[in-house]
Design an enzyme around this catalytic site. Sequence first.
Site, short mmCIF file in Angstrom:
data_model
loop_
_atom_site.label_atom_id
_atom_site.label_comp_id
_atom_site.label_asym_id
_atom_site.label_seq_id
_atom_site.Cartn_x
_atom_site.Cartn_y
_atom_site.Cartn_z
N LYS A 124 -11.30 -0.01 -0.88
CA LYS A 124 -11.38 1.43 -1.06
C LYS A 124 -10.77 1.75 -2.42
O LYS A 124 -10.02 0.95 -2.96
CB LYS A 124 -10.69 2.16 0.07
N THR A 171 -10.96 -0.57 12.43
CA THR A 171 -10.07 -0.10 11.37
C THR A 171 -9.76 -1.23 10.39
O THR A 171 -9.49 -2.35 10.80
CB THR A 171 -8.77 0.42 12.01
N ASP A 207 -2.26 6.51 -3.49
CA ASP A 207 -1.12 5.87 -2.82
C ASP A 207 -0.52 4.75 -3.67
O ASP A 207 -0.86 4.58 -4.85
CB ASP A 207 -1.55 5.32 -1.45
N ASP A 236 -5.52 2.66 -3.74
CA ASP A 236 -6.81 2.57 -3.04
C ASP A 236 -7.07 3.78 -2.14
O ASP A 236 -8.19 3.99 -1.69
CB ASP A 236 -6.97 1.25 -2.27
N ARG A 237 -6.04 4.59 -1.88
CA ARG A 237 -6.25 5.78 -1.07
C ARG A 237 -6.38 7.02 -1.95
O ARG A 237 -5.95 7.01 -3.10
CB ARG A 237 -5.06 6.00 -0.13
N ASP A 242 -0.86 1.54 -4.05
CA ASP A 242 -1.71 0.58 -4.76
C ASP A 242 -3.03 1.20 -5.21
O ASP A 242 -3.96 0.48 -5.59
CB ASP A 242 -1.96 -0.66 -3.91
N ARG A 279 -1.05 5.41 16.98
CA ARG A 279 -1.88 6.42 16.33
C ARG A 279 -2.82 7.02 17.38
O ARG A 279 -3.48 6.27 18.11
CB ARG A 279 -2.71 5.80 15.21
N SER A 294 0.80 -1.22 0.00
CA SER A 294 0.00 0.00 0.00
C SER A 294 0.85 1.28 0.00
O SER A 294 1.62 1.50 -0.91
CB SER A 294 -0.95 -0.04 1.19
N HIS A 295 0.71 2.04 1.05
CA HIS A 295 1.35 3.36 1.13
C HIS A 295 2.75 3.29 1.72
O HIS A 295 3.37 4.33 1.93
CB HIS A 295 0.47 4.25 2.00
C1 G1P Z 1 -3.83 1.77 8.19
C2 G1P Z 1 -5.03 2.68 8.34
C3 G1P Z 1 -6.29 1.92 8.07
C4 G1P Z 1 -6.23 1.26 6.71
C5 G1P Z 1 -4.97 0.44 6.58
C6 G1P Z 1 -4.80 -0.11 5.17
O1 G1P Z 1 -3.91 0.72 9.12
O2 G1P Z 1 -5.05 3.27 9.61
O3 G1P Z 1 -7.38 2.78 8.18
O4 G1P Z 1 -7.34 0.44 6.50
O5 G1P Z 1 -3.83 1.23 6.89
O6 G1P Z 1 -4.71 0.91 4.22
P1 G1P Z 1 -3.10 0.72 10.50
O7 G1P Z 1 -1.64 0.90 10.15
O8 G1P Z 1 -3.60 1.90 11.28
O9 G1P Z 1 -3.43 -0.58 11.15
ZN ZN Z 2 -3.23 1.41 -0.28
#
Ligand code: G1P
Ligand code: ZN
Length: 543
Positions: free
Chosen positions: A376, A344, A277, A281-282, A279, A496, A113-114
């Site tokens: 997402k 989450t 991001d 999805d954000r 992948d 967080r 992901s990010h």
């Molecule tokens: C984080 C985000 C969460 C999201 C996830 C995947 O997870 O807070 O909302 O669904 O990335 O993109 P976290 O690292 O807080 O567990």
């Molecule tokens: Zn992502």
Amino acid sequence: MSIQTVATTPFEGQKPGTSGLRKKVGVFQQAHYLENFVQSIFDALGGIAGKTLVVGGDGRYHNRAAVQTILQMAAANGAAKVIVGQGGILSTPAASCVIRKYGTFGGIILSASHNPGGPDGDFGIKYNTDNGGPAPEKITDAIYERSTRITEYKTLEAPLYDIDTLGGGTIGSSQVAVIDPVADYAELMQQLFDFDAIRAWFAAGHTMQFDALSAVSGPYARRVIETLLGAPAGTVVNGEPLEDFGGHHPDPNPAHATELIACMNGADAPDFGAASDGDADRNMIVGRNLVVTPSDSLAIIAANAQLVPGYARGLAGVARSMPTSCAVDRVAAKLGIACYETPTGWKFFGNLLDAGRATLCGEESYGTGSDHVREKDGVWAVLFWLNLLAATGKSVNELVNAHWAEYGRNFYSRHDYEALETEPANGLLQALRDKVATLAGTKLAGKTVQLADDFAYDDPVDGSHSGKQGIRIVFEDGSRIVYRLSGTGTEGATLRVYMERYEADPALHGLETQTALAELIAIAGDLADISGRTGRSAPTVVT
Ligand code: G1P
Ligand code: ZN
């Protein structure tokens, strides 16, 4: 080509987190590491003989190698067919779209992901089921359980498959289809949004900058926004997916998408800014000198959904993750529809979407989506906003201000303390957990606590229970503090802290967010003794 059964021993820690298994690239490069996990997926599913799977990823370093490994293992395990995005590319929402459209058994998505990419960056893998969504906990638990007992995996000794040429072929006795990673997704977007209106908006001279941060949204944004919607070439910047994301931290927030923020704060800023991001999805939505808080974006999308063809029929309900602000709750109340509060992680929305209870979902972490797929979807959110801009003729700032004037403003911020040592971070959470039972009714800095708990969720569709989903402190005036540990990080622990305060008075809607939340930020720090326990005097990232 012969099927090999390879003896192996379990690796520790192959437990999927908030969104699949994420580790440093070097961890995935160890002999047998990826193979063990992939075989554990197949085994936990009861085998994949005769099934069709989708495979693709965000193009980060190790993506291509992992696709080859999975192709060989899928063939050795008897898959009927594997559908692969060309070059091994499929954004997360596009993978979800393809799984649903072709009715496959499921899919494997390669992404962290990010998280940053490259040889020293992160890699990740997750399994999505036939509804196109992330596997629910009962499956991810079964995969993990299997990974702790694995003794062998099956693979096919075969030359590398040509994943760059579109079309069909075979590997062993399995069929392979290399597909255009964008086409199915682009077609779905055209069914949802008013492309003519958006095309006219661009034709009238409106401008936009979409920053793909050298990650996978680039090809999607270029095809949809530039080719299909007629935005000028160059509207999408950093549009070429690179294995190391060109050094970008591919997280679309003000802290990391600095180029876009500078552009949108500049003298000749375009009308609309957006980023996605790793992948895709954000999403981050930006107006001139204004970053739209993701929680607000969800609320604004919900409040205006009737303007968008794919949603004009009305919303069945909305859902948000617990730490996401309550802005959308106010919209739901006005519309007279249900609003669900989930833990989450996108996987918790799946059942609500499948059951037709929710149409739109969102998370504060720059994630927004709907029942069109089961992930997402960054480009979708950007198109939703484009559709709203085109349909109303208003600017981003005008839409946001009008929303606050009607519903009030939920000031919102998240403070991340990254790469903490695991033990003190766990200790901090545990100490809060020990405290919450006695907090209700007491005062913190003069504010009365109405509710304090460790959030737990009972899924209204399948009755599954998820506990320990974050400490929440809710005050009598509706303001909230939430604490939880990240489930996606790969280095130590990330704390967080989420803060939210509702303000009805339009005269105060222009306050700077951190100023508006100063009192809550101080309470949050004191209550958890953040600096004492972590040794940090300030968060690493504020969004
Ligand atoms: C984080 C985000 C969460 C999201 C996830 C995947 O997870 O807070 O909302 O669904 O990335 O993109 P976290 O690292 O807080 O567990
Ligand atoms: Zn992502």
